[in-house]
Motif scaffolding. Sequence first.
Motif, PDB file in Angstrom:
ATOM      1  N   LEU A 180      21.177 -11.184 -21.582  1.00 13.37           N
ATOM      2  CA  LEU A 180      20.384 -12.020 -22.486  1.00 13.37           C
ATOM      3  C   LEU A 180      20.233 -13.440 -21.938  1.00 13.37           C
ATOM      4  N   ALA A 181      21.286 -13.953 -21.294  1.00 10.47           N
ATOM      5  CA  ALA A 181      21.207 -15.288 -20.697  1.00 10.47           C
ATOM      6  C   ALA A 181      20.211 -15.294 -19.551  1.00 10.47           C
ATOM      7  N   GLU A 182      20.253 -14.263 -18.719  1.00 12.67           N
ATOM      8  CA  GLU A 182      19.365 -14.204 -17.558  1.00 12.67           C
ATOM      9  C   GLU A 182      17.906 -14.048 -17.963  1.00 12.67           C
ATOM     10  N   GLN A 183      17.663 -13.386 -19.084  1.00 16.27           N
ATOM     11  CA  GLN A 183      16.279 -13.277 -19.584  1.00 16.27           C
ATOM     12  C   GLN A 183      15.677 -14.649 -19.861  1.00 16.27           C
ATOM     13  N   ARG A 184      16.552 -15.599 -20.212  1.00 13.38           N
ATOM     14  CA  ARG A 184      16.102 -16.959 -20.522  1.00 13.38           C
ATOM     15  C   ARG A 184      16.179 -17.894 -19.313  1.00 13.38           C
ATOM     16  N   GLY A 185      16.543 -17.356 -18.159  1.00 11.86           N
ATOM     17  CA  GLY A 185      16.642 -18.189 -16.975  1.00 11.86           C
ATOM     18  C   GLY A 185      17.954 -18.934 -16.861  1.00 11.86           C
ATOM     19  N   TYR A 186      18.973 -18.465 -17.574  1.00  6.49           N
ATOM     20  CA  TYR A 186      20.298 -19.087 -17.525  1.00  6.49           C
ATOM     21  C   TYR A 186      21.269 -18.189 -16.758  1.00  6.49           C
ATOM     22  N   THR A 187      22.356 -18.782 -16.309  1.00  3.68           N
ATOM     23  CA  THR A 187      23.440 -18.040 -15.676  1.00  3.68           C
ATOM     24  C   THR A 187      24.627 -18.018 -16.631  1.00  3.68           C
ATOM     25  N   ASN A 206      22.420 -11.428 -31.615  1.00  5.95           N
ATOM     26  CA  ASN A 206      22.329 -12.463 -32.641  1.00  5.95           C
ATOM     27  C   ASN A 206      23.057 -13.734 -32.231  1.00  5.95           C
ATOM     28  N   ALA A 207      24.163 -13.581 -31.502  1.00  8.12           N
ATOM     29  CA  ALA A 207      24.890 -14.755 -31.031  1.00  8.12           C
ATOM     30  C   ALA A 207      24.036 -15.577 -30.069  1.00  8.12           C
ATOM     31  N   MET A 208      23.375 -14.917 -29.133  1.00 11.01           N
ATOM     32  CA  MET A 208      22.549 -15.636 -28.162  1.00 11.01           C
ATOM     33  C   MET A 208      21.293 -16.207 -28.822  1.00 11.01           C
ATOM     34  N   GLU A 209      20.760 -15.494 -29.790  1.00 15.29           N
ATOM     35  CA  GLU A 209      19.563 -15.997 -30.473  1.00 15.29           C
ATOM     36  C   GLU A 209      19.864 -17.311 -31.184  1.00 15.29           C
ATOM     37  N   VAL A 210      20.967 -17.346 -31.933  1.00 16.71           N
ATOM     38  CA  VAL A 210      21.298 -18.568 -32.663  1.00 16.71           C
ATOM     39  C   VAL A 210      21.758 -19.665 -31.710  1.00 16.71           C
ATOM     40  N   LEU A 211      22.424 -19.284 -30.613  1.00 15.02           N
ATOM     41  CA  LEU A 211      22.868 -20.283 -29.643  1.00 15.02           C
ATOM     42  C   LEU A 211      21.676 -20.992 -29.011  1.00 15.02           C
ATOM     43  N   PHE A 212      20.672 -20.235 -28.593  1.00 11.90           N
ATOM     44  CA  PHE A 212      19.508 -20.855 -27.960  1.00 11.90           C
ATOM     45  C   PHE A 212      18.714 -21.706 -28.955  1.00 11.90           C
ATOM     46  N   ARG A 213      18.717 -21.302 -30.209  1.00 11.12           N
ATOM     47  CA  ARG A 213      18.056 -22.140 -31.218  1.00 11.12           C
ATOM     48  C   ARG A 213      18.773 -23.480 -31.338  1.00 11.12           C
ATOM     49  N   ARG A 214      20.095 -23.454 -31.279  1.00 16.17           N
ATOM     50  CA  ARG A 214      20.865 -24.699 -31.358  1.00 16.17           C
ATOM     51  C   ARG A 214      20.662 -25.531 -30.091  1.00 16.17           C
ATOM     52  N   ILE A 215      20.586 -24.872 -28.945  1.00 16.58           N
ATOM     53  CA  ILE A 215      20.340 -25.591 -27.695  1.00 16.58           C
ATOM     54  C   ILE A 215      18.997 -26.305 -27.743  1.00 16.58           C
ATOM     55  N   GLU A 216      18.026 -25.658 -28.386  1.00 20.72           N
ATOM     56  CA  GLU A 216      16.685 -26.246 -28.511  1.00 20.72           C
ATOM     57  C   GLU A 216      16.637 -27.384 -29.527  1.00 20.72           C
ATOM     58  N   GLY A 217      17.741 -27.573 -30.260  1.00 20.18           N
ATOM     59  CA  GLY A 217      17.798 -28.699 -31.182  1.00 20.18           C
ATOM     60  C   GLY A 217      17.703 -28.346 -32.643  1.00 20.18           C
ATOM     61  N   GLU A 218      17.754 -27.057 -32.986  1.00 17.42           N
ATOM     62  CA  GLU A 218      17.685 -26.680 -34.398  1.00 17.42           C
ATOM     63  C   GLU A 218      18.876 -27.250 -35.161  1.00 17.42           C
ATOM     64  N   ARG A 219      18.585 -27.854 -36.306  1.00 19.52           N
ATOM     65  CA  ARG A 219      19.630 -28.413 -37.155  1.00 19.52           C
ATOM     66  C   ARG A 219      19.878 -27.495 -38.343  1.00 19.52           C
ATOM     67  N   GLY A 220      20.705 -27.961 -39.237  1.00 14.56           N
ATOM     68  CA  GLY A 220      20.990 -27.178 -40.428  1.00 14.56           C
ATOM     69  C   GLY A 220      22.428 -26.709 -40.452  1.00 14.56           C
ATOM     70  N   PRO A 221      22.907 -26.306 -41.619  1.00 12.23           N
ATOM     71  CA  PRO A 221      24.302 -25.868 -41.747  1.00 12.23           C
ATOM     72  C   PRO A 221      24.565 -24.591 -40.961  1.00 12.23           C
ATOM     73  N   PRO A 222      25.810 -24.406 -40.508  1.00  9.05           N
ATOM     74  CA  PRO A 222      26.160 -23.181 -39.774  1.00  9.05           C
ATOM     75  C   PRO A 222      25.975 -21.945 -40.655  1.00  9.05           C
ATOM     76  N   ARG A 223      25.603 -20.863 -40.005  1.00 11.27           N
ATOM     77  CA  ARG A 223      25.428 -19.602 -40.714  1.00 11.27           C
ATOM     78  C   ARG A 223      26.453 -18.585 -40.229  1.00 11.27           C
ATOM     79  N   ALA A 224      26.955 -17.784 -41.164  1.00 10.43           N
ATOM     80  CA  ALA A 224      27.898 -16.713 -40.831  1.00 10.43           C
ATOM     81  C   ALA A 224      27.177 -15.382 -40.979  1.00 10.43           C
ATOM     82  N   ARG A 225      27.205 -14.592 -39.924  1.00 10.48           N
ATOM     83  CA  ARG A 225      26.503 -13.307 -39.955  1.00 10.48           C
ATOM     84  C   ARG A 225      27.487 -12.179 -39.691  1.00 10.48           C
ATOM     85  N   LEU A 226      27.437 -11.158 -40.532  1.00 10.70           N
ATOM     86  CA  LEU A 226      28.273  -9.978 -40.374  1.00 10.70           C
ATOM     87  C   LEU A 226      27.391  -8.787 -40.023  1.00 10.70           C
TER      88      LEU A 226
END
Length: 357
Positions: free
Chosen positions: A93-100, A311-331
């Motif tokens: 998932l990281a490599e799909q976004r050009g990350y290592t 889901n972890a990578m999706e929310v992580l990249f949103r935060r990297i892009e600057g998304e704000r807001g309270p933390p979310r817990a996902r089960l």
Amino acid sequence: MAQHEAQQRRPSIHDVASHAGVSAATVSKVLSGVTTVKPENAQRVFDAVELLGYRVDPLASDMRRAKRRIIGAIMPEFESEFFGQMVSELEGLAEQRGYTLVAASSRESEAREKEILARMHDWRVAGVVLAPVRNEHGPAAGFMKANGMTGVLIDRVLADDAFDTVSADSAAASAEVARALVGQGHRHILVVGLGQQAATVRARLEGFRNTALELAPDIRIDVVLSESNVEPLRTLLRDYFSKREADGDRPTAVYSLFLKGTLVALSEFRRRGWHCPNDISLVGFDDAEWMQVTWPAIAAVVQPVREIAGNAMEVLFRRIEGERGPPRARLEPCKVLMRESVGSPGNGPHSGGGDRQ
């Protein structure tokens, strides 16, 4: 010669843009994880990247930003199939976004976990996926918060006030195991775990115990927990079963809250000449290939590794892009597979009748 040099030339972002039929700016956005790009355009970019073998120039990219295109991942260990598969999913998932992806094991040590995290902070990683040794309140999560790091916590976590969390719904899965065992008629069950300080261990134990007691108030649930590695657990199980046999009241089923505990329990069964499910039933949290191919196949709770990673990578990249807001817990829901290692009590030698397998 000119043709040879053209073949050897490293594909550029403009080559990707031309092949995908989009602008270079769009390619940059897609590879930077920006989610505002149309899905069909993003897919064309990913297809072009794979076809052309395009790789982001890390030196050129890092000169233009304060953070490097590196995602850190810290797992408690790499030996289990769960964490091994987790790292593999995160890497893709990281490599799909050009990350290592740079992954490290804390070896079940909170001190080492914090030390690795400090190194990643020095490397200026863009974000971190942390599976803590115990829970979301450990020193590593505290270090991330104190240093303003971007991250997401997975697996042994419930919810946090600073970081998004993604984990398996351990309590619901254990409740389903309880319903299955109680439904089979088991009224004396041993639960095996590795330390009660881990958030997931508590959730699994409470989910099982609460549901079992609700369905059968007269049920007896014994608990054997080891705070370190499997060797002490092996000794604890040996002593436990010796005492229960001497008293004539050993359990008819075992529910292991972690993978190695399932293997240790099965090893102890075989040492004593017991067979599943005639002598005793066995269910393990986490699945592994050996559990599927052994006979009888071992019943298991299958964790949704791909969904947790995604889901972890999706929310992580949103935060990297600057998304704000309270933390979310996902089960994420688990799947419970009741295989041949589970049966009804009263049919095997432990009850005075029946044939062994």
